[in-house]
Design an enzyme around this catalytic site. Sequence first.
Site, PDB file in Angstrom:
ATOM      1  N   HIS A 100     -10.505  -6.315   8.737  1.00 31.88           N
ATOM      2  CA  HIS A 100     -11.346  -5.909   7.381  1.00 31.88           C
ATOM      3  C   HIS A 100     -12.581  -5.075   7.661  1.00 31.88           C
ATOM      4  O   HIS A 100     -13.584  -5.113   6.521  1.00 31.88           O
ATOM      5  CB  HIS A 100     -11.673  -7.243   6.902  1.00 31.88           C
ATOM      6  N   GLU A 152       0.806  -1.297  -0.092  1.00 31.56           N
ATOM      7  CA  GLU A 152       0.071  -0.044   0.187  1.00 31.56           C
ATOM      8  C   GLU A 152       0.928   1.324  -0.126  1.00 31.56           C
ATOM      9  O   GLU A 152       0.561   2.238  -0.423  1.00 31.56           O
ATOM     10  CB  GLU A 152      -0.890  -0.006   0.965  1.00 31.56           C
TER      11      GLU A 152
END
Length: 311
Positions: free
Chosen positions: A119, A50
């Site tokens: 998540h 990321e």
Amino acid sequence: NNALITAMTEDEKVMVFGEDVGHFGGVFRATSHLQEKFGKARCFNTPLTEQGIIGFANGLASQGSVPVAEIQFGDYIFPAFDQIVNETAKWRYRSGGEYSAPVTIRTPCGGGIKGGHYHSQSPEAYFTHTPGLKVVICSNPYDAKGLLISSIESNDPVIFFEPKRLYNGPFDGDHSAAMVKWDSHPKGEVPEGYYNIPLGKAEIVRPGKDVTILCYGTMVHVASAATENSGIDAEIIDLRTLVPIDIDAIEDSVKKTGRCVIVHEAPRTSGFGAELVSLVQERCFWHLEGPVQRVTGWDTPYPHSLEWDYF
């Protein structure tokens, strides 16, 4: 998906990239068929890094491209935090206005898929604290397209949160008496072709006179379900954009109703609701009939086995 197609058709400098966004079409299929339509040079997969995704987006923006970077889950955005906060957000300021950073960062947020504590997080408050960033959270298909197109067109960086609960339809599992649910996910007509929704403009989802409910994302639907048949004439405002905030819409509503409840899924402590409480208290104090209230997520990691109890 249609917003991305529209933006990429309108401007050949728009590029979409991230983990699994290419042929696979993304975990939630938001980038389906983009690579097929626009080629591998404009829609492509990245390595699982990321920090690298956002660093690459910064570099592309500095040389004239219009990058739309996807972070696969909002929880994965933290490895990129330094790039976003210290580079993307400060690019215009540090260059004295010579360069802009037209970077759009799309990422799913919140619970609803039983993803557990890695998540299901709602990290919006971290980024509303960073000068130079715009923060958007959509709640329905029409807004998702119009707001995303405006985000891509912005010369300043935007973090665009897409509540994953709204990708997947109605609540399932065990419904306790205390749990608010709605019957179906927020379907809606989406016009073909180009349109945009200005950033910084809230929407009055339901007009009312008894109390103002400020919310965004999934909680717009929870608030609507909670007030239905309640006998309370609530005015529900979908903020849509947290930065910039539509303070005029908030102020007008609270001065009219005299009461305010703020709803968000993220944990209570230092959540964006705390900022909203301050804004309302500072601007509407003499019109308030009672203290501003917050209805929020818990100060715990998002529980996997107890997700619906959390909701």
